[in-house]
Design an enzyme around this catalytic site. Sequence first.
Site, mmCIF file in Angstrom:
data_model
loop_
_atom_site.group_PDB
_atom_site.id
_atom_site.type_symbol
_atom_site.label_atom_id
_atom_site.label_comp_id
_atom_site.label_asym_id
_atom_site.label_seq_id
_atom_site.Cartn_x
_atom_site.Cartn_y
_atom_site.Cartn_z
ATOM 1 C CG HIS A 128 -1.664 1.298 1.406
ATOM 2 N ND1 HIS A 128 -1.571 2.091 2.534
ATOM 3 C CD2 HIS A 128 -2.526 1.945 0.574
ATOM 4 C CE1 HIS A 128 -2.330 3.159 2.391
ATOM 5 N NE2 HIS A 128 -2.930 3.092 1.219
ATOM 6 C CB SER A 129 0.911 4.274 0.340
ATOM 7 O OG SER A 129 1.433 5.581 0.270
#
Length: 1055
Positions: free
Chosen positions: A219-220
Amino acid sequence: MEPDRDVKSPLAKDITPDSMVEGHGRRRPQLLRNPWACSWITVLTTLASFALLGLMVQSFLGRQLDVKGCEMSYMRPAFAKFSDFDTEHTRFASKYSLYLYREGGIDEDIRVKGVPVLFIPGNAGSYKQVRPLAAEAAYHYHNVLRHDMGASRAGKRPLDFFSVDFNEDITAFHGQTLLDQAEYLNDAISFILSLYHTPSRSMRDANLPDPTSVMIVGHSMGGIVARTMLTRSNYQANTINTIITLSAPHARPPVSFDGDMVRTYQSINEYWRHAYSQRWAIDNPLWHVTLISIAGGGLDTVVPSDYASLASLVPETHGFTVFTSSIPNVWTGMDHLAITWCDQLRKSVVRALYDVIDVSRPSQTVPRAERMRGFKKQFLTGLEDVAERTLPHKEAKTLLTLEDESNAIISPGEKLVLRSLGQAQRKPKSYLLPVPPQGAQESTKFALLTNEKLDALEESGRLEVLFCSVFPPQAGHSAALLSMNMDLSGDGSGSTRLACKNAASDAISLPASTRHSSQPFKMDQQPFSYLQYDLEDLAEFQFVAVVDKAGEHSSGWVVAEFTPASESTMHVNMGIQRFLTTGLNVHLPTRRPLVTDIKIPALYSSLLAYKLHIGKHNCDMGELFAPLVRQYITDVYESKFFVNVKDANINLHGIAPYMPAPVLGRQGDKGLSLQLWADPTCDSSIDVSLKIDILGSMGKLWMRYRIVFAAFPLLVVALVLRQQFRMYDETGVFMSFAEGLNECLRSSLPFAFAALTFLSVSLSSPRQETSQSTQSWLHHTTIGNATGMFDYTDNELLLGLNDNFFWFLVPIFGLMCIGICVAVNYAVLAITYILTILYALVRSSPLRSEDGRRTPTAFAVTSTRQRVITTIILLTLVSTVIPYHFAYIVLCIVQIATCVRGSKLARESHLDTNYNFYNYAHSILILMIWILPINLPVLVVWVQNLAVHWLTPFSSHHNVLSITPFILLVETLSTGRMVPRVHSRFRLFTSVFLFSIAAYAAVYGVSYAYVLHHLANILCAWLVALHFKASSFSVKRISHVLETIDPDSNTKKHP
């Protein structure tokens, strides 16, 4: 008159004698005595600036906003920490931790038993963010796959989700932290894989091969860490072959305040580009790796979704970028955090992971090509050109027998329209649509739309679609080879037999669009089913058979047709300038295709937003469905659906600022396309109107140009300082920052922004001509480049655009930043004024000698010896323990105190020399404040590391040369010394260097903001050199001062 001639002690003199500036001060007292000076041009500029800023903020917060459609996910989490993953395995064991997720009530055994998946949290993320994905994976296997023998034979087993606790590390701002996490995760993968061949910790079937690779979900910034892992020295080959990232900024760093982060990004991306530029697979270390980037779209206000693009990194054979609004049955954008817990998306991601696993292989996944097919099937709409059709590769399984005298054969060129199913009511009824002959001069497409689910082979629903050829297709072909016999001939004496293939596997889900529909993601209605084929895909067939199997009358409907591409596709050759003035208006007649594709190549920028209007009259017969619109671009797979559409906001993530060029083989169709499904049975024409939304477009500037508001103000500050020094060297008057800004607004600033505007047009024109001539986004070729043919840094300059249409952005951003500089200046003046009043109440002793002059003895807070010792201690700490960014914060505080004392002295003495000093100190403070945001993120990282007791220093933070000039200048100013005037040709150096800082801030400031600190540092070194030159300080004199100063002198520490 030389300043040293009338005084013998360097500590007793005032650096600038009063007589040098008194005359000028009397002629133009406003230059010295009014730091609040404000001309009418400054007022108008500031008002215009804040008007534009207000419009941009209002647009960003309230216009062209996507609707949030995520449903909440629920789970019963349990985590098992691997305490034995200690310092014997990794040097980061005391900082980071590894966990295994288990879903309560379903799977509570902490032994591994399936396929390893590692979740990597992002910037300041938590290991607990794995919960939605891991819980869905556990439920999906427990409720669906566990009972499916076919899935078991295909190698489907549970997913073992691991997650890492990074103690909420700030990875977005710090390159070294990113590298440390990547090194730790490579060690973690080695440990995870060791669990599967440890009998006491594994429940896997002993007949299965031990896993040799781990799938990654990041994520990210966790997605960037995942890509970084493959570039580190401790990465073991082939231990990662599948990476799925959620809202990860692949193309460029989110901010450029840390030099390590910028260089790390360049190194990682260069490695991936170089790998995929190899001609032979054996030379490509990433040949087995598939990378899927999922972006949230406009709702993500943390990371611009443009940065999630893989177009410049990975070829289509190994990965792609898709937006959540494109994913079937998700059909909604989502913000930066929602993408980790959104219920619709987690289901799609988990099903995609299960689609590609195969525990019978050591890699635990199917081969790369099959993985890519699986990911395209799960994540793409199916309407893309790259979407693969299974029908041509199938074998005929159904024998369809029909009456010879059946009247259900549709005439060639006519549409098949069934307004309701179940009309026969007793038995299935077949409708045959003849396939046009091959070899037509123009391409033809087949399209079928229905509100019913299409039955697969041997399913007993309401509707089945078959593609058939006359049986037997060749001599010796036996009916026994066909597993399904559908006899619709009844009691007739004659019959026709067709060998057919079922098309359900190619069915595309579309959001239901009726007069009751409101949003595409609402599942209160069953999605539409849509089939689409090129005529070339149907070469072996003679008929399309639509079989109505409904036993009773129902509301189901079907529309099917063959349509020439010239009728269903419209290319709008309209330039952006013309579109801006007239908009686009398209009239669709009453007799029109089921689906119309409107392609507008000129609308490719992510900086523009549009308003779409669909106008139509009511249908006399009643409409089968309401208009359905899909907006899409093909460079990245971004589609948005609008149901029951009348008016819609259109915005896209097309060509964005500062984005590198795509790699070879990824030249998608340039521009926006609109795909419109409209009821062809409705006897009403349709008018499509598309116009630019100027106010809505302003909000799109913020996400793409946030760093501009950190870089462009330094251009303004540098030019103001240049004006101040020029005036000071010529007249002895160091004007206030406000007056300097007034002067610049009449002279240098308009010329500077005009020159930058011209530069912006000049930079974009050559690249635009190249783009037009090649009909792609490919940039100039570079001879001798070992990593590829393209220059990936072309878009790093100025505003990062290769389109001269946006030339006006330079003056707009310049105007905004001038207003921000004015506001910051007056805010600092107000704070200084308040602190001065408070300081005057606390400190009653004067800051000057009896004649009103400023002297180091009276003005300084501490003695010279104390200052030298403090400086040495501070530099020692910077070189060993604290980052220089912390020292910079301290220096800003010290400079504020100097400005407060300077303000008090000037107000008390009313001497022009003291006003000179105050204005000088205040301008240096303004410069330091604008450099401050560049230093704060790394300082936050350091504080975070202290909080988790991680004291290992980062070498890049302890370069004393990066802070020594600042320390010396601030310490010099704290004694009240004024910079001397420069009468020689060296004064041109000050002017040229400040101009260079301004130019760099404008041209490279966004892409390399961290360099601005070092440029300001060099400026401070030059000013310190001027101070020391004027003082004629030598090592011998400094030694003499230290020996003669009494540490118990009258100089005291002030509050």
